[in-house]
Design an enzyme around this catalytic site. Structure first.
Site, PDB file in Angstrom:
ATOM      1  N   ASP A  75      33.602  44.206  38.420  1.00 60.88           N
ATOM      2  CA  ASP A  75      34.553  43.307  37.872  1.00 60.88           C
ATOM      3  C   ASP A  75      33.867  42.015  37.548  1.00 60.88           C
ATOM      4  O   ASP A  75      32.835  41.781  38.060  1.00 60.88           O
ATOM      5  CB  ASP A  75      35.868  42.905  38.858  1.00 60.88           C
ATOM      6  CG  ASP A  75      35.357  42.216  40.039  1.00 60.88           C
ATOM      7  OD1 ASP A  75      34.475  42.503  40.643  1.00 60.88           O
ATOM      8  OD2 ASP A  75      36.192  41.084  40.736  1.00 60.88           O
ATOM      9  N   GLU A 137      35.653  41.530  43.295  1.00 61.65           N
ATOM     10  CA  GLU A 137      34.705  40.626  44.051  1.00 61.65           C
ATOM     11  C   GLU A 137      35.157  39.157  43.669  1.00 61.65           C
ATOM     12  O   GLU A 137      35.216  38.557  44.384  1.00 61.65           O
ATOM     13  CB  GLU A 137      33.238  40.945  43.803  1.00 61.65           C
ATOM     14  CG  GLU A 137      32.187  39.850  44.521  1.00 61.65           C
ATOM     15  CD  GLU A 137      32.019  38.734  44.112  1.00 61.65           C
ATOM     16  OE1 GLU A 137      31.069  37.956  44.554  1.00 61.65           O
ATOM     17  OE2 GLU A 137      32.467  38.467  42.698  1.00 61.65           O
TER      18      GLU A 137
END
Length: 384
Positions: A75, A137
């Protein structure tokens, strides 16, 4: 095609996936899975409860404990309200730099992993090489927490782990944790001419903040004498306070966002305990006037840091692969502490600079990409 050209092409593909944390990452995970399957890896796509996010866990070589994990998050942070010179999801090359959202944080490392997967397959054997590409994350290490929980449930403990966060290929053996919270205060509205008849949620949020600021000062005094972090103590930040509707209305609602970054597990427990005690005090006062008053805490993420260890085989391995002989500590948070909690030796080392992360015109240099590929080449040549 050289490895660097191959990695550059893969990075262009990865950047083209707009894998912002608020959106699904399934497309980029599927792309990575296909590359690793082509290299001979056994691949699992582990979806979250929503079905819209997934972790990738792939293995080259033997099943079971041990081996080396190459870990990165899929991400990226948003690009809204940032002034990019070009499309952030279309890689641009200029003066030896590759620009695009996620170029250094941390699709550059993932691109290098995929580029070298076939070569790594040839040396995996009885010492497996795992790939861990996670979701979310940037919003609390949610994917890595789920993945490490799964590994623990399966009694799988990798021996070593390299987290490829952007460190300019420097060796990092410690990072601070990150604990993020949203706290909702619910009180009792009323006319401001009679404040004693209401419960002002904004005022209680302010008192909560005052205690946080007291704790922030106290945390400075708790800094370990030999702390290598900058700053050397656990930090605390008040990010946002929102509440109330008008000057003359007692606020019945407020929301506070705050975080702290512990350098030790003791500091994590200390802050949480002190805050919980203060909440009990505030809530008792609020309910004297309004029994339905509440203070509700949503934990966005709680991730312990990577604590430097005297013995760290992963650090020593990367020393040999990079030629460095010193390791540092960094104040930003990573997924490393979650792997360390499994009993895995963990080190952080990856291409690009954290100074470029989360900014417009994010980039990774070709030199940094080549350094990462060279690290993998040395791993391949050194593995028996």
């Amino acid at each position: 095609m050289s490895d660097l050209q191959h990695a550059k092409a893969i990075l262009g593909d990865l950047i083209a996936f707009p894998s912002i944390s608020a959106e699904s990452n399934l497309d980029i995970i599927t792309y990575c899975a296909r590359h690793l399957e082509a290299a001979g890896a056994r691949v699992e796509i582990l979806r979250d409860p929503s079905g819209k996010k997934a972790n990738l866990w792939a293995t080259l070589g033997a099943e079971g404990d041990g081996g080396l994990v190459l870990s990165g998050h899929s991400d990226v942070v948003p690009v809204a309200d940032q002034n990019w010179r070009t499309d952030p999801f279309e890689m641009q090359e200029e003066d030896g730099r590759l620009y695009g959202r996620g170029a250094c944080d941390m699709k550059g490392f993932i691109a290098c992993c995929l580029t070298k997967a076939e070569d790594l397959a040839r040396i995996a054997g009885q010492h497996p090489i795992h790939f861990a590409f996670t979701h979310d994350e940037e919003v609390g290490c949610l994917g890595a927490r789920a993945l490490t929980d799964t590994l623990a449930q399966r009694n799988l403990r990798p021996r070593l782990c390299i987290i490829g966060e952007p460190t300019e290929m420097q060796v990092i053996e410690g990072n601070k944790g990150c604990c993020e919270y949203s706290v909702t205060f619910s009180g009792l509205e009323g006319h401001s001419s009679a404040p004693e008849r209401g419960v002002n949620a904004v005022e209680y949020a302010a008192r909560y903040i005052a205690r946080l600021l007291e704790l922030r000062q106290h945390l400075v005094t708790r800094a370990p004498a030999q702390s290598r972090f900058d700053p050397p103590w656990t930090t605390l930040n008040v990010g946002r306070l929102q509440g109330g509707v008008a000057h003359n209305v007692i606020a019945n609602h407020a929301v506070l966002d705050w975080e702290f970054r512990p350098i030790t597990s003791d500091d994590m427990h200390f802050v949480k305990s002190e805050v919980a005690s203060h909440v009990d005090t505030l809530l008792a006062e609020m309910r004297q006037t309004h029994p339905q008053a509440s203070i509700l805490t949503e934990t966005i993420g709680e991730v312990a840091g990577l604590e430097p260890m005297p013995e760290n085989e992963a650090r020593d391995l990367v020393f040999g692969l990079t030629g460095h002989n010193e390791a540092a500590c960094v104040p930003f948070s990573t997924e490393a502490g979650l792997f360390q909690a499994l009993g895995t030796d963990v080190v952080i080392c990856g291409p690009g600079s954290i100074a470029q992360a989360h900014k417009p015109d994010e980039f990774v240099s070709l030199d940094q990409m080549q350094s990462c590929l060279t690290m993998f080449d040395r791993l391949i040549s050194d593995r028996p």
